[in-house]
Design an enzyme around this catalytic site. Structure first.
Site, short mmCIF file in Angstrom:
data_model
loop_
_atom_site.label_atom_id
_atom_site.label_comp_id
_atom_site.label_asym_id
_atom_site.label_seq_id
_atom_site.Cartn_x
_atom_site.Cartn_y
_atom_site.Cartn_z
N SER A 30 0.84 -1.19 0.00
CA SER A 30 0.00 0.00 0.00
C SER A 30 0.89 1.25 0.00
O SER A 30 1.87 1.31 -0.74
CB SER A 30 -0.85 -0.08 1.27
OG SER A 30 -2.04 0.53 1.13
N ASP A 80 -8.17 -5.65 -6.13
CA ASP A 80 -7.88 -4.51 -5.27
C ASP A 80 -8.13 -3.20 -6.02
O ASP A 80 -7.51 -2.97 -7.06
CB ASP A 80 -6.41 -4.60 -4.84
CG ASP A 80 -5.96 -3.42 -3.99
OD1 ASP A 80 -6.83 -2.65 -3.52
OD2 ASP A 80 -4.74 -3.27 -3.82
N HIS A 132 -5.95 -6.46 -1.58
CA HIS A 132 -4.88 -5.50 -1.24
C HIS A 132 -3.70 -6.20 -0.54
O HIS A 132 -3.85 -6.74 0.54
CB HIS A 132 -5.50 -4.44 -0.34
CG HIS A 132 -4.75 -3.14 -0.29
ND1 HIS A 132 -4.24 -2.53 -1.42
CD2 HIS A 132 -4.44 -2.32 0.73
CE1 HIS A 132 -3.66 -1.38 -1.07
NE2 HIS A 132 -3.76 -1.25 0.23
#
Ligand SMILES: *[C@@H]1O[C@H](CO)[C@@H](O)[C@H](O)[C@H]1NC(C)=O
Ligand SMILES: *[C@@H]1O[C@H](CO)[C@@H](O)[C@H](O)[C@H]1NC(C)=O
Ligand SMILES: *[C@@H]1O[C@H](CO)[C@@H](O)[C@H](O)[C@H]1NC(C)=O
Ligand SMILES: *[C@@H]1O[C@H](CO)[C@@H](O)[C@H](O)[C@H]1NC(C)=O
Ligand SMILES: *[C@@H]1O[C@H](CO)[C@@H](O)[C@H](O)[C@H]1NC(C)=O
Ligand SMILES: *[C@@H]1O[C@H](CO)[C@@H](O)[C@H](O)[C@H]1NC(C)=O
Ligand SMILES: *[C@@H]1O[C@H](CO)[C@@H](O)[C@H](O)[C@H]1NC(C)=O
Length: 502
Positions: A175, A427, A452
């Site tokens: 991320s 994602d 994710h």
């Protein structure tokens, strides 16, 4: 009250952390994930502190503060062991250490020392203690450049130990942490041999990625679970507006949804809608194939569970809203312990959302929009001026939408090397990811069944094979980078190889 200018609070709060109350980072009734996280702790480490300059780029001040980092040297072998270094993102580093099982699982094989570095202004790495968030003069040192410089100092410090002088360093992140790991390799290649950048949306910026893409992926995840599901959610926005248009309707809603604070006026309703929008985005991110507790305690494939309550879009408004409440409870009441639903709380209490709000109001401007046609949301265009005005109101700072691309590069990454960009196609953040190979050493790995940064999590019997393969690819690259660290590539051979492969 923070008035969010966009459909996705996510834009203010990258990987999840939307907050309506900009004045508080305390959580009220709704904190299931925090309670659960304690029971779930799996990995052990030693917590250490390291002093870094407050401002790495100025000669006119010499203030410092202590950042935290976590160490586990149990599997470290011999002299100059590899250092596996997690570039911490927007939350308490212990959360990321517990949710990055991949590093723990491969450390024994590589004889590596594990380090997890906490990002400044998050967790307990507060430059000004409890005053860190008090105003823009304190917050101004919260930038990705400063955080990368903290990590660079920490790596240099670690490598000053006599048994680590020549250790190869590999950075990992998911991320925003993945963005940092990729940028760390780009900016500090002399310190870092390679980067595993999982679900890193380094292209989710103005003029590079279209603002509606994120919402389309969220919607498609819900459609895969049940075709009626996104239709029901799309209808729910009008249903909410209809029902809450009267005093009695607001009362009915507040009681049936067990809201901690009853809905009073239109701004409460906007807060409710933003809360729901964020939850759908969060669900798309953590739609993992097994029960997990990253943003909230959730069952396997939580979207399927949510959509199991949303299979009939042709109901009257009230019936539809009762179904929606059951669906939302999958996220907000996974423990069954929630007494009331606080829609003004952070929709992902595990992360520190105020810091991310500030970052998205300065460097990390990620345009988001919805249109209610290609997605299941109300039509909310991207309005940079309003976004900027809200930022100014909250933080006395104006966003710089082109800064990240100017600073790190978006359109031309050809000078980068030794980076694996992995992206799960389920994602929504994959829309801002690097999805095609840049060169033989900067590669894109697509995970069709991945959410994710699923690949950074510990292995699980329910992992899809594409995730298992991706972890193998990560290992192969890490092996190669460590090998090249000890046996530098012969320049002539490389040139010949390039000519032959062309
Ligand atoms: C490193 O992690 C392993 C597994 O969690 C644990 O057994 C060991 O005690 C840890 N070592 C340190 C120094 O924390
Ligand atoms: C830096 O620190 C020294 C003492 O450690 C102090 O004398 C000096 O005034 C400081 N400089 C600035 C610009 O704060
Ligand atoms: C920070 O803590 C100090 C001492 O504990 C207290 O006096 C001060 O009011 C606090 N400041 C804020 C902004 O909470
Ligand atoms: C909301 O009310 C309007 C008019 O009162 C009606 O046309 C519409 O169908 C209602 N919306 C839903 C989702 O039932
Ligand atoms: C709506 O009500 C809340 C309290 O529930 C209040 O703080 C807010 O100022 C009100 N907003 C408007 C636009 O009336
Ligand atoms: C959470 O679930 C429990 C158990 O089903 C229920 O008693 C409680 O009312 C729920 N809380 C909310 C806010 O819906
Ligand atoms: C990029 O190259 C790797 C081989 O290094 C390959 O496995 C991967 O599929 C390629 N990615 C894309 C998106 O074509």
């Amino acid at each position: 009250m923070m008035d969010l200018p966009t459909a996705f609070g996510l834009i203010n709060a990258l990987f999840c952390c939307y907050i309506t109350s900009a004045s508080s980072i305390e959580y009220g009734e709704f904190k299931p994930a925090q309670n659960q996280a304690v029971e779930d702790i799996k990995y052990d480490f030693v917590i250490k502190k390291f002093r870094v300059p407050l401002d790495h780029f100025s000669f006119s001040m010499n203030a410092t503060f202590e950042m935290r980092y976590l160490v586990n040297d149990t599997w470290q072998r011999g002299n100059d062991p590899p250092i596996f270094f997690y570039t911490g993102n927007e939350g308490d580093i212990e959360l990321f250490a517990q949710n990055t099982g991949f590093m723990w699982e491969i450390a024994p094989t590589f004889g590596a020392c594990l380090i997890f570095a906490e990002h400044r202004y998050y967790g307990k790495s507060m430059p000004f203690g409890n005053e860190s968030y008090s105003d823009s003069s304190h917050l101004g040192y919260l930038t990705s450049q400063q955080a990368l410089a903290d990590y660079a100092d920490l790596i240099s410090f670690l490598k000053s130990a006599s048994n680590m002088k020549h250790s190869p360093v590999i950075v990992f992140g998911g991320s925003y942490g993945g963005m940092l790991s990729a940028w760390m390799r780009m900016k500090y290649p002399h310190l870092v041999k390679g980067a595993i950048a999982a679900s890193a949306p380094i292209l989710q910026f103005t003029g590079i990625t279209e603002c509606g893409a994120f919402a389309r992926v969220v919607t498609s995840d819900f459609r895969i679970a049940h075709p009626e599901c996104p239709k029901t959610i799309l209808k729910s926005w009008t249903a909410i507006a209809n029902v809450t248009s009267t005093e009695n309707g607001r009362k009915w809603f507040s009681e049936n949804w067990k809201l901690c604070q009853p809905l009073k006026n239109s701004s409460d309703i906007k807060v409710l809608k933003d809360f729901l929008t964020d939850i759908y985005g969060n669900l798309a991110m953590v739609n993992y194939p097994y029960a997990s507790n990253f943003l909230a305690p959730l069952p396997a494939y939580p979207i399927s569970k949510v959509c199991s309550y949303l299979t009939n879009s042709n109901q009257n408004d009230m019936a539809l809203l009762l179904d929606l409440n059951k669906a939302i409870s999958v996220f907000t009441n996974g423990t069954g312990n929630s007494k009331c639903l606080s829609v003004s709380e952070n929709s992902s209490p595990n992360l520190d959302s105020k810091g991310w709000s500030y970052q998205s109001c300065t460097e990390m401007v990620m345009p988001m929009c919805t249109n209610g046609v290609d997605d299941m949301f109300e039509k909310i265009p991207w309005d940079f001026k309003k976004f900027s005005d809200d930022c100014y109101q909250n933080f006395k700072s104006r966003p710089q939408p082109y800064l990240a691309c100017e600073e790190y590069g978006c359109q031309d990454l050809s000078a980068a090397s030794n980076i694996v960009f992995s992206n799960g196609l389920l994602d929504p953040w994959s829309t801002g990811g690097v999805l095609s190979n840049v060169s033989s050493s900067t590669v894109a790995i697509l995970i069709p069944e991945g959410a994710h940064h699923l690949d950074l999590r510990a292995s699980n019997p329910h992992d899809p094979s594409s995730v298992i393969q991706t972890r193998q690819i990560h290992c192969n690259f890490i092996k190669k980078w460590i090998h090249e660290h000890w046996v530098p590539i012969d320049d002539k051979n490389t040139v010949q190889h390039e000519i032959i492969s062309v």
